[in-house]
Design a protein around this motif. Structure first.
Motif: not given
Length: 279
Positions: A64-67, A74-75, A81-87, A171-172
């Motif tokens: 599902f979306w969250t996992a 995590r990958h 990565a110093d920042r991530v974006m969910t899209l 944040v993470t």
């Protein structure tokens, strides 16, 4: 380096359009990770054939979306990565979307950032963030307050959706990843950004960064297309139900100030019980 995480399950035509919009970005200072959660269409073959620049992480169809997003994050973090974006895969980024997000991130390095959204079919502006008054469970849509001529810059909000959400590593590091145990699909994004805000990180909708979306593809819209008792039950209790009562309870317990919690819960339950038939 920015890593863009895109969870997908089938719907290759949307994923392709999304990836093409990323290829057309004026800034290519990012990497893309697609989390393919057991797609049964041409997604896997097309990614391998046509998008060698995209890293692919696979699931068994039960993320599902969250996992799925968490697996991609995590990958990305493991790759530095110093920042991530969910899209989401059913969005199309304006050519300067990444450039505008990175520019805002450079000015506000600890801020969580979202984007101004437009209907991909009509071009209408449909989302510009909101502020929630927990005392009355009242949402204030910023698009109702900000004239079209002034829709630029950063605007503070209570939370943000995950459709185009930039998250600094700070944040993470402090609050961890999305709550996949209690919020496996809906509300995980609103919860995460609300938790980040309460942890001291600014949360802004960046009106200079623009995305086009397909509102009719949201799970909530699809569930309500044909009113039925089965649809009503799914709306209230299924993982993909937009009015999921359990998810709302978890969100409320985690984010609503305790003095306002009883009314917030009762009001929210009532809205979910009747809202399916009103919208």
């Amino acid at each position: 380096m920015l890593y863009i995480i895109i969870p997908v399950f089938n719907r290759w035509h949307y994923t392709r359009e999304c990836l093409e919009s990323l290829r057309a970005q004026t800034s290519q200072d990012f990497r893309t990770v697609v989390v393919d959660d057991g797609s049964t269409d041409e997604t896997a073959a097309a990614l391998a054939r046509d998008y060698p620049e995209v890293a692919v992480v696979t699931g068994d169809g039960n993320l599902f979306w969250t996992a799925g997003v968490n697996l991609g994050i995590r990958h990305a973090l493991a790759l530095g990565a110093d920042r991530v974006m969910t899209l989401n895969n059913d969005v199309v980024a304006a050519p300067d979307f990444v450039a505008q997000m990175l520019a805002a991130a450079a000015q506000h390095p600890t801020a969580v950032l979202g984007a101004l959204e437009f209907d991909a079919n009509t071009g209408e502006t449909i989302y510009g963030g909101e502020r929630l008054d927990f005392r009355t469970n009242t949402r204030h849509d910023l698009l109702d307050e900000i004239p079209a001529s002034q829709r630029t810059g950063l605007h503070p909000v209570t939370y943000l959706p995950g459709r185009g959400l930039l998250i600094p590593k700070a944040v993470t590091d402090k609050i961890g990843l999305f709550d996949e145990k209690r919020l496996p699909h809906y509300l995980a994004d609103f919860d995460y950004t609300s938790v980040a805000r309460r942890a001291g990180f600014p949360v802004y909708c960046n009106y200079d960064a623009k995305l086009s979306t397909y509102p009719e593809e949201s799970g909530q819209t699809l569930t309500r297309k044909q009113r039925s008792l089965k649809g009503y039950y799914q709306h209230l209790f299924s993982i993909r139900g937009g009015g999921n009562m359990v998810n709302f309870t978890h969100f409320a317990l985690k984010n609503c100030p305790k003095p306002y919690l009883p009314y917030f819960l009762l009001n929210g339950y009532a809205r979910r019980l009747v809202g399916y038939f009103l919208h």
